[in-house]
Design an enzyme around this catalytic site. Structure first.
Site, PDB file in Angstrom:
ATOM      1  N   HIS A  78      85.008 -43.797  22.188  1.00 17.34           N
ATOM      2  CA  HIS A  78      84.738 -43.821  20.742  1.00 17.34           C
ATOM      3  C   HIS A  78      85.372 -45.048  20.083  1.00 17.34           C
ATOM      4  O   HIS A  78      84.765 -45.685  19.217  1.00 17.34           O
ATOM      5  CB  HIS A  78      85.243 -42.543  20.069  1.00 17.34           C
ATOM      6  CG  HIS A  78      84.633 -41.296  20.637  1.00 17.34           C
ATOM      7  ND1 HIS A  78      85.181 -40.044  20.448  1.00 17.34           N
ATOM      8  CD2 HIS A  78      83.517 -41.108  21.403  1.00 17.34           C
ATOM      9  CE1 HIS A  78      84.429 -39.143  21.078  1.00 17.34           C
ATOM     10  NE2 HIS A  78      83.428 -39.768  21.665  1.00 17.34           N
ATOM     11  N   HIS A 237      75.357 -39.045  18.790  1.00 14.03           N
ATOM     12  CA  HIS A 237      76.663 -39.172  19.433  1.00 14.03           C
ATOM     13  C   HIS A 237      76.508 -39.731  20.842  1.00 14.03           C
ATOM     14  O   HIS A 237      77.360 -40.496  21.306  1.00 14.03           O
ATOM     15  CB  HIS A 237      77.440 -37.852  19.484  1.00 14.03           C
ATOM     16  CG  HIS A 237      78.809 -38.068  20.043  1.00 14.03           C
ATOM     17  ND1 HIS A 237      79.835 -38.619  19.299  1.00 14.03           N
ATOM     18  CD2 HIS A 237      79.296 -37.920  21.295  1.00 14.03           C
ATOM     19  CE1 HIS A 237      80.893 -38.778  20.074  1.00 14.03           C
ATOM     20  NE2 HIS A 237      80.593 -38.352  21.287  1.00 14.03           N
ATOM     21  N   HIS A 264      78.756 -40.399  30.810  1.00 12.22           N
ATOM     22  CA  HIS A 264      79.670 -41.510  31.068  1.00 12.22           C
ATOM     23  C   HIS A 264      79.540 -42.036  32.496  1.00 12.22           C
ATOM     24  O   HIS A 264      79.638 -43.237  32.725  1.00 12.22           O
ATOM     25  CB  HIS A 264      81.114 -41.076  30.806  1.00 12.22           C
ATOM     26  CG  HIS A 264      81.343 -40.636  29.398  1.00 12.22           C
ATOM     27  ND1 HIS A 264      81.151 -41.467  28.319  1.00 12.22           N
ATOM     28  CD2 HIS A 264      81.732 -39.448  28.878  1.00 12.22           C
ATOM     29  CE1 HIS A 264      81.421 -40.810  27.206  1.00 12.22           C
ATOM     30  NE2 HIS A 264      81.773 -39.584  27.515  1.00 12.22           N
TER      31      HIS A 264
END
Length: 303
Positions: A78, A237, A264
């Site tokens: 983030h 997101h 990820h």
């Protein structure tokens, strides 16, 4: 020319670690030309630096974790997304624990910190990786791919067999020449399912997770009283995560990233595949801002 950028001043914040639930002190500091983004564990003596590069990713379970030997810093995505969105090339990120604080589960607080610190242009050309050829990585029905594109665009699709996702927009294509990262992407929060959170807690994980830093979904509904920040916050997101993971290339991208059900792990795999395929990309700089396919928020606005 499009110049490299760092922070004008250092700035500090405090938050909790998503997994440990412990307080984490965070300091963002300016860094010299070509330093890149470097995470520094200041709770260790001597402090240990971990450059934010794809090859230093050692774990992608639940978040992106950078490693140097047995030293780790997790949940970097983030903050990396905020750095990418504001065009910060060089910065030192000091943390007092093995994870970046989760803040509100989005990149918004990090955008605020960087803008509060101010953005400083540096007298050296900003480097970009330009995609020249398609590069694809697949894992079952999951897929992540780079395509040539004269700008920066992220297309992402998700698929969950769950009542909350029925009738909701589950794909997004964001072209950053016309879309503001700060307004449209940065505030999208991480999300999780209640049954998964309970399981992870039983394993000693997500001790810091709460309705204050995630969108939590039970069997039928969104549990957060205030609901969603965007109608398509879930997929946005995922775009936010991808931008942070892709910034581990060490430079900004000129190209398109398309992903379906990627996380990820696959984001990192496709970065490594791209780096191996030296015919698929080139490093470029721009002497004239007007000719560049990418522009960034002006530093003067971010004081």
């Amino acid at each position: 020319m499009i110049k490299q950028r760092t922070l004008k001043n250092e700035i500090r914040a405090t938050g909790v670690g998503l997994h440990t639930g412990q307080k984490v002190y965070l300091t963002l500091r300016p860094a010299p030309i070509d330093a890149g983004i470097v995470f520094r564990r200041v709770d260790l003596s001597p402090a240990v630096d971990i450059p934010a590069h794809a090859e230093n990713v050692g774990d992608t379970t639940l978040s992106t974790t950078l490693v140097n030997g047995d030293v780790r810093v997790s949940t970097v995505e983030h903050l990396m997304s905020a750095m990418a969105g504001l065009g910060i090339d060089n910065a030192i990120v000091e943390v007092s624990a093995d994870e970046v604080p989760i803040m509100d589960g989005s990149a918004g607080p990090f955008v605020f910190l960087i803008q509060s610190a101010g953005i400083q242009e540096q007298n050296a050309p900003k480097k970009f990786i330009r995609i020249k050829k398609k590069v694809v990585v697949k894992d079952g029905e999951k897929e992540a791919a780079f395509y040539p594109f004269n700008g920066f665009k992220v297309s992402f699709g998700i698929d969950f067999d769950h009542p909350v996702f029925k009738g909701r927009k589950l794909d997004a294509t964001i072209d950053f020449s016309s879309t503001s990262f700060v307004k449209e992407i940065s505030r999208a929060r991480t999300f999780g399912f209640m049954h998964e959170i309970e399981y992870l807690r039983s394993k000693g994980l997500v001790k810091g997770g709460s309705l204050d830093n995630a969108v939590v979904v039970d069997k039928y509904r969104i549990m957060n009283e205030d609901g969603l920040r965007y109608d398509d916050e879930f997929v946005k997101h995922k775009v936010l995560d991808a931008i942070g993971d892709l910034y581990l290339l060490g430079t900004s991208l000129i190209g398109e990233y398309r992903a379906y059900k990627s996380g990820h792990g696959l984001n990192n795999q496709v970065l490594r595949e791209l780096m191996k395929r030296e015919d698929a990309w080139e490093l470029v700089t721009f002497d004239e801002e007007e000719t560049a396919p990418i522009s960034y928020i002006k530093p003067l606005l971010a004081v």
